[in-house]
Design an enzyme around this catalytic site. Structure first.
Site, PDB file in Angstrom:
ATOM      1  N   TYR A  87       0.858  -1.196   0.000  1.00 31.78           N
ATOM      2  CA  TYR A  87       0.000   0.000   0.000  1.00 31.78           C
ATOM      3  C   TYR A  87       0.895   1.248   0.000  1.00 31.78           C
ATOM      4  O   TYR A  87       0.502   2.305  -0.477  1.00 31.78           O
ATOM      5  CB  TYR A  87      -0.938   0.077   1.208  1.00 31.78           C
ATOM      6  CG  TYR A  87      -1.675  -1.201   1.589  1.00 31.78           C
ATOM      7  CD1 TYR A  87      -1.861  -2.230   0.680  1.00 31.78           C
ATOM      8  CD2 TYR A  87      -2.195  -1.359   2.871  1.00 31.78           C
ATOM      9  CE1 TYR A  87      -2.534  -3.387   1.041  1.00 31.78           C
ATOM     10  CE2 TYR A  87      -2.876  -2.512   3.236  1.00 31.78           C
ATOM     11  CZ  TYR A  87      -3.027  -3.521   2.322  1.00 31.78           C
ATOM     12  OH  TYR A  87      -3.684  -4.671   2.688  1.00 31.78           O
ATOM     13  N   GLU A 123      -9.924  -3.882   7.477  1.00 29.44           N
ATOM     14  CA  GLU A 123      -9.304  -2.553   7.347  1.00 29.44           C
ATOM     15  C   GLU A 123     -10.319  -1.452   7.048  1.00 29.44           C
ATOM     16  O   GLU A 123      -9.990  -0.277   7.183  1.00 29.44           O
ATOM     17  CB  GLU A 123      -8.241  -2.567   6.240  1.00 29.44           C
ATOM     18  CG  GLU A 123      -7.069  -3.435   6.554  1.00 29.44           C
ATOM     19  CD  GLU A 123      -5.747  -2.677   6.653  1.00 29.44           C
ATOM     20  OE1 GLU A 123      -5.639  -1.571   6.113  1.00 29.44           O
ATOM     21  OE2 GLU A 123      -4.831  -3.211   7.291  1.00 29.44           O
ATOM     22  N   ARG A 308      -8.194  -3.384  16.915  1.00 32.07           N
ATOM     23  CA  ARG A 308      -9.136  -3.943  15.937  1.00 32.07           C
ATOM     24  C   ARG A 308      -9.773  -5.199  16.521  1.00 32.07           C
ATOM     25  O   ARG A 308      -9.087  -6.182  16.785  1.00 32.07           O
ATOM     26  CB  ARG A 308      -8.344  -4.293  14.673  1.00 32.07           C
ATOM     27  CG  ARG A 308      -9.118  -4.991  13.613  1.00 32.07           C
ATOM     28  CD  ARG A 308      -8.218  -5.488  12.521  1.00 32.07           C
ATOM     29  NE  ARG A 308      -7.767  -4.442  11.637  1.00 32.07           N
ATOM     30  CZ  ARG A 308      -6.812  -4.616  10.719  1.00 32.07           C
ATOM     31  NH1 ARG A 308      -6.202  -5.801  10.602  1.00 32.07           N
ATOM     32  NH2 ARG A 308      -6.456  -3.645   9.925  1.00 32.07           N
TER      33      ARG A 308
HETATM   34  C1  UGA Z   1      -3.870  -6.438   7.315  1.00 33.44           C
HETATM   35  C2  UGA Z   1      -3.753  -6.303   5.816  1.00 33.44           C
HETATM   36  O1  UGA Z   1      -4.082  -5.003   5.390  1.00 33.44           O
HETATM   37  C3  UGA Z   1      -4.667  -7.237   5.111  1.00 33.44           C
HETATM   38  O2  UGA Z   1      -3.979  -8.469   5.006  1.00 33.44           O
HETATM   39  C4  UGA Z   1      -6.002  -7.545   5.706  1.00 33.44           C
HETATM   40  O3  UGA Z   1      -7.077  -7.114   4.926  1.00 33.44           O
HETATM   41  C5  UGA Z   1      -6.220  -7.116   7.098  1.00 33.44           C
HETATM   42  O4  UGA Z   1      -5.210  -6.390   7.744  1.00 33.44           O
HETATM   43  C6  UGA Z   1      -6.545  -8.348   7.908  1.00 33.44           C
HETATM   44  O5  UGA Z   1      -5.921  -9.390   7.709  1.00 33.44           O
HETATM   45  O6  UGA Z   1      -7.418  -8.268   8.759  1.00 33.44           O
HETATM   46  P1  UGA Z   1      -2.531  -5.482   9.333  1.00 33.44           P
HETATM   47  O7  UGA Z   1      -3.437  -6.051  10.345  1.00 33.44           O
HETATM   48  O8  UGA Z   1      -1.884  -4.201   9.695  1.00 33.44           O
HETATM   49  O9  UGA Z   1      -3.229  -5.323   7.931  1.00 33.44           O
HETATM   50  O10 UGA Z   1      -1.456  -6.617   8.965  1.00 33.44           O
HETATM   51  P2  UGA Z   1       0.014  -7.028   9.336  1.00 33.44           P
HETATM   52  O11 UGA Z   1       0.912  -6.641   8.235  1.00 33.44           O
HETATM   53  O12 UGA Z   1      -0.037  -8.460   9.678  1.00 33.44           O
HETATM   54  O13 UGA Z   1       0.432  -6.145  10.613  1.00 33.44           O
HETATM   55  C7  UGA Z   1      -0.148  -6.306  11.876  1.00 33.44           C
HETATM   56  C8  UGA Z   1       0.600  -5.446  12.876  1.00 33.44           C
HETATM   57  O14 UGA Z   1       1.912  -5.959  13.052  1.00 33.44           O
HETATM   58  C9  UGA Z   1       0.813  -3.991  12.441  1.00 33.44           C
HETATM   59  O15 UGA Z   1       0.681  -3.177  13.577  1.00 33.44           O
HETATM   60  C10 UGA Z   1       2.242  -3.935  11.921  1.00 33.44           C
HETATM   61  O16 UGA Z   1       2.836  -2.659  12.046  1.00 33.44           O
HETATM   62  C11 UGA Z   1       2.904  -4.959  12.823  1.00 33.44           C
HETATM   63  N1  UGA Z   1       4.093  -5.634  12.264  1.00 33.44           N
HETATM   64  C12 UGA Z   1       4.046  -6.230  11.045  1.00 33.44           C
HETATM   65  C13 UGA Z   1       5.260  -5.696  13.016  1.00 33.44           C
HETATM   66  O17 UGA Z   1       5.326  -5.156  14.157  1.00 33.44           O
HETATM   67  N2  UGA Z   1       6.344  -6.345  12.513  1.00 33.44           N
HETATM   68  C14 UGA Z   1       6.320  -6.977  11.306  1.00 33.44           C
HETATM   69  O18 UGA Z   1       7.351  -7.579  10.919  1.00 33.44           O
HETATM   70  C15 UGA Z   1       5.129  -6.912  10.542  1.00 33.44           C
END
Ligand code: UGA
Length: 350
Positions: A87, A123, A308
């Site tokens: 994104y 999201e 969330r």
């Molecule tokens: C995800 C994605 O946008 C989509 O896959 C999906 O639609 C949605 O949310 C979902 O699966 O419900 P997000 O929850 O932010 O977004 O996904 P991640 O990339 O898994 O991140 C989760 C959290 O972990 C975030 O706060 C991110 O900053 C954190 N993170 C991620 C870390 O601290 N370290 C990492 O190596 C990766």
């Protein structure tokens, strides 16, 4: 023998598409038409006579897609970029695939009067700050345009609105589902995980296998509800079996009991990794975490979602579905899978 229901799944090799196809084929009651440019997650299914698979890009397959929409009863367009890193890095690509391609498909489903099952996303609720997100009453709260992280959320929001409007004014029958952080083996390919583009559970576990510290973005207090892919797919099967009951519904599909902050998730991944009987000792000893800023990890244009949690009251009431798989089980399954992939990768190097 009654005629088999015909289902078209676009993006059939994706994380959700591959599990869903495997489960549907196991009933021997469905004929599945699948399109994807890759086949590594579904290669073991392509010999099934109920599975008709085309390996190609959507852009070259519009005639095939239209033809199959005409033929099928239910259309499930799952092809999308769903990794936050993209994104930020390539929002236009996200727009083209997630919005433009899918809008074209939705219009064809309307034209031929077929049933649409469409992936919305957790999201869409963005930075909403209610304890539980409700499908029909919670406001969607997103950040400024300069934070391109929101492109995915707003694309999906607009498509939800377009789909709903087509149901009111174009006769479309549909059900939209919102996955809340579905996880499990095969979530993101090992190559994605190696480049740091993967979703959080894979990213953490892969780092542990590569003897790199887990990277916690920000202070790690942001939280998610992690949902096992098998629970999620069981709910999708219920939707497929009860399309009339699900018509015009938006459903959160998540596990509110599996809420963890990212910090808690890091600690849990390390704990489970250390307990795993087969992981080599030197990898266990190297397991640690560090904090990184979001600018460093994602680049400018990222903004986190701090909280969330889905309400699943609606899906429970209509479909009698509830998730049953706890977070430890899901993470252990992912560790088993990634460890076996990691072993294969190392064997190839020798
Ligand atoms: C995800 C994605 O946008 C989509 O896959 C999906 O639609 C949605 O949310 C979902 O699966 O419900 P997000 O929850 O932010 O977004 O996904 P991640 O990339 O898994 O991140 C989760 C959290 O972990 C975030 O706060 C991110 O900053 C954190 N993170 C991620 C870390 O601290 N370290 C990492 O190596 C990766």
């Amino acid at each position: 023998m009654p005629e088999k229901k015909k289902i078209l799944i676009i993006g059939v090799n994706g994380f959700i598409g591959s599990y869903l196809t495997e489960k549907l084929l196991s009933f021997n009651e469905y004929e599945i038409y699948g399109l994807d440019r890759d086949s590594y997650r579904i290669a073991h299914l392509t010999d099934d006579s109920n599975f008709i698979f085309l390996q190609d890009d959507i852009i070259r397959s519009w005639d095939w897609i239209e033809n199959k929409i005409k033929k099928c009863d239910i259309i499930i367009p799952l092809a999308a970029i769903a990794m936050p890193k993209y994104y930020i890095e390539n929002p236009i690509k996200v727009f083209e695939i997630d919005f433009e391609y899918n809008l074209e498909i939705i219009k064809m489903v309307v034209k031929y009067g077929k049933y649409l099952i469409f992936p919305s996303t957790s999201e869409v609720y963005g930075k909403s700050n209610t304890d539980y997100f409700h499908e029909d009453t919670t406001d969607f709260v997103v950040g400024p345009i300069i934070n391109t992280r929101w492109i995915y959320s707003t694309i999906k929001q607009l498509l939800d609105r377009v789909i709903y409007s087509y149901s009111l004014h174009g006769g479309l029958k549909f059900c939209c589902f919102r996955p809340f952080n579905w996880i499990g083996p095969k979530l993101d390919s090992i190559e994605y995980a190696k480049t740091g583009c993967s979703r959080v559970t894979n990213s953490f576990l892969m780092n542990l296998l590569l003897k790199k510290p887990i990277k916690i973005v920000g202070d790690g207090r942001q939280g998610r509800c992690f949902t096992d892919i098998k629970d999620g797919v069981d709910c999708l099967i219920q939707i497929i079996m009860n399309t009339e009951m699900c018509n015009q519904q938006f459903f959160n599909i998540g596990n509110p009991d599996n809420y963890l902050t990212v910090y808690e998730l890091a600690i849990k991944c390390i704990e489970l990794f250390k307990k795993h009987p087969e992981i080599p000792k030197d990898l266990k000893q190297a397991a640690k975490f560090e904090f990184v800023s979001s600018d460093e990890y994602y680049g400018k244009g990222y903004e986190d979602i701090f909280y969330r949690k889905p309400s699943i009251d609606k899906v429970k009431a209509i479909l009698m579905w509830s998730p049953v798989i706890g977070i430890d089980k899901s993470l252990n399954n992912s560790i088993d899978y990634l460890f076996s992939e990691w072993n294969k990768m190392n064997d190839q190097k020798i």
